[in-house]
Design an enzyme around this catalytic site. Structure first.
Site, short mmCIF file in Angstrom:
data_model
loop_
_atom_site.label_atom_id
_atom_site.label_comp_id
_atom_site.label_asym_id
_atom_site.label_seq_id
_atom_site.Cartn_x
_atom_site.Cartn_y
_atom_site.Cartn_z
N ARG A 94 0.81 -1.22 0.00
CA ARG A 94 0.00 0.00 0.00
C ARG A 94 0.84 1.28 0.00
O ARG A 94 0.32 2.38 -0.12
CB ARG A 94 -0.93 -0.02 1.22
CG ARG A 94 -2.02 -1.06 1.13
CD ARG A 94 -2.69 -1.30 2.48
NE ARG A 94 -1.90 -2.18 3.35
CZ ARG A 94 -2.27 -2.55 4.59
NH1 ARG A 94 -3.39 -2.12 5.10
NH2 ARG A 94 -1.49 -3.35 5.31
N GLY A 100 0.88 -13.60 5.90
CA GLY A 100 0.11 -12.98 6.98
C GLY A 100 0.87 -12.94 8.30
O GLY A 100 1.88 -13.62 8.47
N ASP A 127 5.99 -1.88 11.64
CA ASP A 127 5.62 -0.64 10.94
C ASP A 127 4.96 0.37 11.86
O ASP A 127 4.17 1.20 11.43
CB ASP A 127 4.72 -0.96 9.74
CG ASP A 127 3.42 -1.67 10.13
OD1 ASP A 127 3.29 -2.07 11.30
OD2 ASP A 127 2.55 -1.82 9.25
C1 UD1 Z 1 -2.23 -5.44 11.51
C2 UD1 Z 1 -3.29 -6.16 12.34
C3 UD1 Z 1 -4.36 -5.17 12.72
C4 UD1 Z 1 -3.75 -4.02 13.49
C5 UD1 Z 1 -2.61 -3.38 12.72
C6 UD1 Z 1 -1.86 -2.42 13.63
C7 UD1 Z 1 -3.33 -8.46 11.49
C8 UD1 Z 1 -4.05 -9.44 10.66
N1 UD1 Z 1 -3.83 -7.24 11.55
O1 UD1 Z 1 -2.88 -4.99 10.33
O2 UD1 Z 1 -5.34 -5.81 13.53
O3 UD1 Z 1 -4.73 -3.05 13.78
O4 UD1 Z 1 -1.67 -4.37 12.27
O5 UD1 Z 1 -0.91 -1.68 12.95
O6 UD1 Z 1 -2.35 -8.81 12.10
N2 UD1 Z 1 4.08 -8.86 8.27
C9 UD1 Z 1 4.97 -9.91 8.16
N3 UD1 Z 1 4.64 -10.98 7.40
C10 UD1 Z 1 3.43 -11.10 6.80
C11 UD1 Z 1 2.51 -10.05 6.93
C12 UD1 Z 1 2.87 -8.94 7.67
O7 UD1 Z 1 6.08 -9.85 8.69
O8 UD1 Z 1 3.21 -12.12 6.16
C13 UD1 Z 1 4.46 -7.67 9.04
C14 UD1 Z 1 4.42 -6.42 8.20
O9 UD1 Z 1 5.68 -6.19 7.59
C15 UD1 Z 1 4.07 -5.35 9.21
C16 UD1 Z 1 3.30 -6.09 10.28
O10 UD1 Z 1 3.55 -7.47 10.09
O11 UD1 Z 1 5.22 -4.76 9.78
C17 UD1 Z 1 1.80 -5.84 10.19
O12 UD1 Z 1 1.36 -6.23 8.90
P1 UD1 Z 1 0.40 -5.33 8.04
O13 UD1 Z 1 0.15 -6.01 6.74
O14 UD1 Z 1 0.86 -3.94 8.02
O15 UD1 Z 1 -0.94 -5.46 8.92
P2 UD1 Z 1 -2.10 -4.40 9.06
O16 UD1 Z 1 -2.99 -4.52 7.88
O17 UD1 Z 1 -1.55 -3.07 9.39
CA CA Z 2 0.41 -2.15 9.35
#
Ligand code: UD1
Ligand code: CA
Length: 458
Positions: free
Chosen positions: A15, A75, A103
């Site tokens: 995004r 995820g 993040d």
């Molecule tokens: C996530 C939460 C959401 C919360 C938000 C807070 C989930 C499903 N949702 O959403 O409830 O309100 O964070 O900021 O967890 N990442 C990995 N591997 C993956 C996917 C993500 O390492 O396969 C890491 C990303 O790099 C990131 C963090 O996990 O730093 C959160 O992932 P992101 O996709 O940003 O989740 P949100 O949609 O923000």
């Molecule tokens: Ca996030």
């Protein structure tokens, strides 16, 4: 108490619409991942889950942390399971697992500590940080039943119209009982809109198993996540304000804080005035009672107390006390100035030491110079430090006077107290106290102007 800390930072940041991995974007001049490094610096057993461009991201992670590669980003729940299946994640030695999103750069260490202590003292299986926010879009909503029990977290994309109205959100910061994760992490499924394994589903799983779940509330700004450039932009503004307010509390005056750009980690002494449009970047240290700006950019430099830097650019340089820079000076890397030095209008310095009381007041270039104390470098004079192949040194001993429009062709040494006549091109060393003049003798042709006029008339 053995706690493992896991930072989730494998995501691409789709995004963001940018090729740069999300965690390498900067907030106040510091990559997001470095903010994560910083907030967990006092913790042990640290693991970063990395994936997208992991070779590049790894370089930013502090040596006391381990990295686990999540090849496919399926995820947040999957990211955690990858750690649990990693051979370096020594199982069974942890009591609790702290999970933080990579993040969210403004997380405070206090909030992590209070989450851990609350979970530990109440023997909860799950604790997580929540916040009430004005604009919950994008965050997971925290669902609470009539008895105030947290029942689950619903992601934006899976939320109903009613659920989307909830403004209590999940920060993504959790503390889990180790055994709880171990027993449930493989039970997550990806039957949701994003077809991802959601870490957040552990909450509902825990609730159904009647596990103890608690929440800790935080301010909105410390849990702001970055998913888009728009969010990065908003967060940068918030972070700027926090940093500037901290300096104001320490006795720093800002003429117009809306035009001040102060990186995280910059230190400013009390009584210093920051005038409009000033950028203080990197590891800059400004002493007390200085005046910086307007229109000045200083990066990775040390400014001694009582100094003034006006309309100038200073990079990777240092100056002691009561130094005056500018207007329109350029101090390039490696310029180290003593006390009471002056580098004035349209003067440039580079990789040079300039001793106490020396002055380069106007239109000058000092490169690769060893300038001792109380040297005067007059207008239009330069060190000719580059012969087209090599950079050479100019040494000017104490108290020497360099007249205007002098070329000091390096390597060359000007002796103590020597005087160089204006317009000279100096290619040989000058002994102490000597006068060096290198220019053709002046001829005065009497009556020339009148004769010229007369010639024109005829
Ligand atoms: C996530 C939460 C959401 C919360 C938000 C807070 C989930 C499903 N949702 O959403 O409830 O309100 O964070 O900021 O967890 N990442 C990995 N591997 C993956 C996917 C993500 O390492 O396969 C890491 C990303 O790099 C990131 C963090 O996990 O730093 C959160 O992932 P992101 O996709 O940003 O989740 P949100 O949609 O923000
Ligand atoms: Ca996030």
């Amino acid at each position: 108490m053995n706690i493992a800390t896991i930072v989730l930072s494998a995501g691409k940041g789709t995004r963001m619409n940018s090729d740069i991995p999300k965690v390498l974007h900067e907030v106040l001049g510091k990559e997001i991942i470095l903010w994560s490094n910083e907030v967990i610096k006092n913790f042990e057993n640290k693991f970063f889950v990395i994936g997208h461009q992991h070779e590049l991201v790894k370089g930013y992670i502090s040596n006391d942390s381990q990295t686990v590669v999540q090849e496919e980003q399926l995820g947040t729940g999957h990211a955690l399971s990858v750690v649990f299946n990693d051979e370096n994640f020594l199982t069974d030695i942890y009591d609790y697992v702290l999970v933080i999103p990579g993040d969210v750069p403004l997380i405070k260490e206090e909030i992590l500590n209070s989450l851990i202590s609350k979970v530990v003292s109440s023997k909860a299986s799950i604790g997580f940080v929540v916040a009430s926010v004005k604009e919950p879009f994008g965050y997971g909503r925290v669902i609470v039943d009539e008895e105030d029990n947290v029942t689950k977290i619903v992601e934006e994309r899976d939320a109903s119209k009613e659920e989307k109205k909830i403004n209590l959100i999940n920060s993504g910061i959790y503390c889990f009982d180790y055994e709880f994760i171990k027993n449930h992490i493989e039970k997550l499924s990806d039957t949701n809109k994003q077809k991802e394994f959601y870490l957040t589903d552990l909450i509902e799983l825990g609730f159904n198993k009647k596990e103890k779940i608690l929440v800790v509330e935080s301010s909105e700004v410390s849990i702001m996540g970055i998913n888009s450039m728009d969010q990065l932009h908003n967060l940068e503004r918030e972070a700027r304000e926090i940093v500037i307010n901290m300096h104001v509390d320490n006795g720093v005056y800002f003429q117009d804080s809306s035009t001040a750009y102060i990186d995280e980690g910059v230190s400013i002494g009390s009584g210093t005035k920051i005038l409009a449009n000033t950028h203080l970047l990197g590891n800059t240290v400004v002493g007390e009672n200085c005046t910086i700006g307007p229109n000045t950019m200083i990066s990775d430099s040390e400014i001694g107390s009582g100094s003034k830097v006006l309309y100038s650019v200073v990079s990777e340089s240092s100056m002691k006390q009561e130094v005056q820079i500018g207007p329109y000076a350029h101090l390039r890397p490696g310029s180290n100035l003593g006390n009471n030095v002056k580098v004035g209008a349209f003067a440039e310095t580079k990789k040079s030491n300039i001793g106490d009381g020396s002055k380069v007041p106007h239109l000058a270039y000092v490169g690769d110079g060893e300038i001792e104390d109380n040297v005067n470098f007059s207008a239009g004079s330069i060190t000719v430090n580059y012969d087209g192949e090599n950079k050479n040194k100019t040494i000017i001993k104490e108290g020497a006077f360099i007249g205007s429009d002098v070329m000091l062709v390096a390597p060359v040494t000007i002796g103590e107290g020597a005087v160089i006549g204006a317009g000279s091109v100096i290619t040989k060393d000058v002994p102490a106290k000597a006068l060096a003049v290198e220019r053709s003798e002046q001829k005065n042709i009497e009556g020339y102007a009148d004769r010229k006029k007369k010639r024109k008339k005829d």
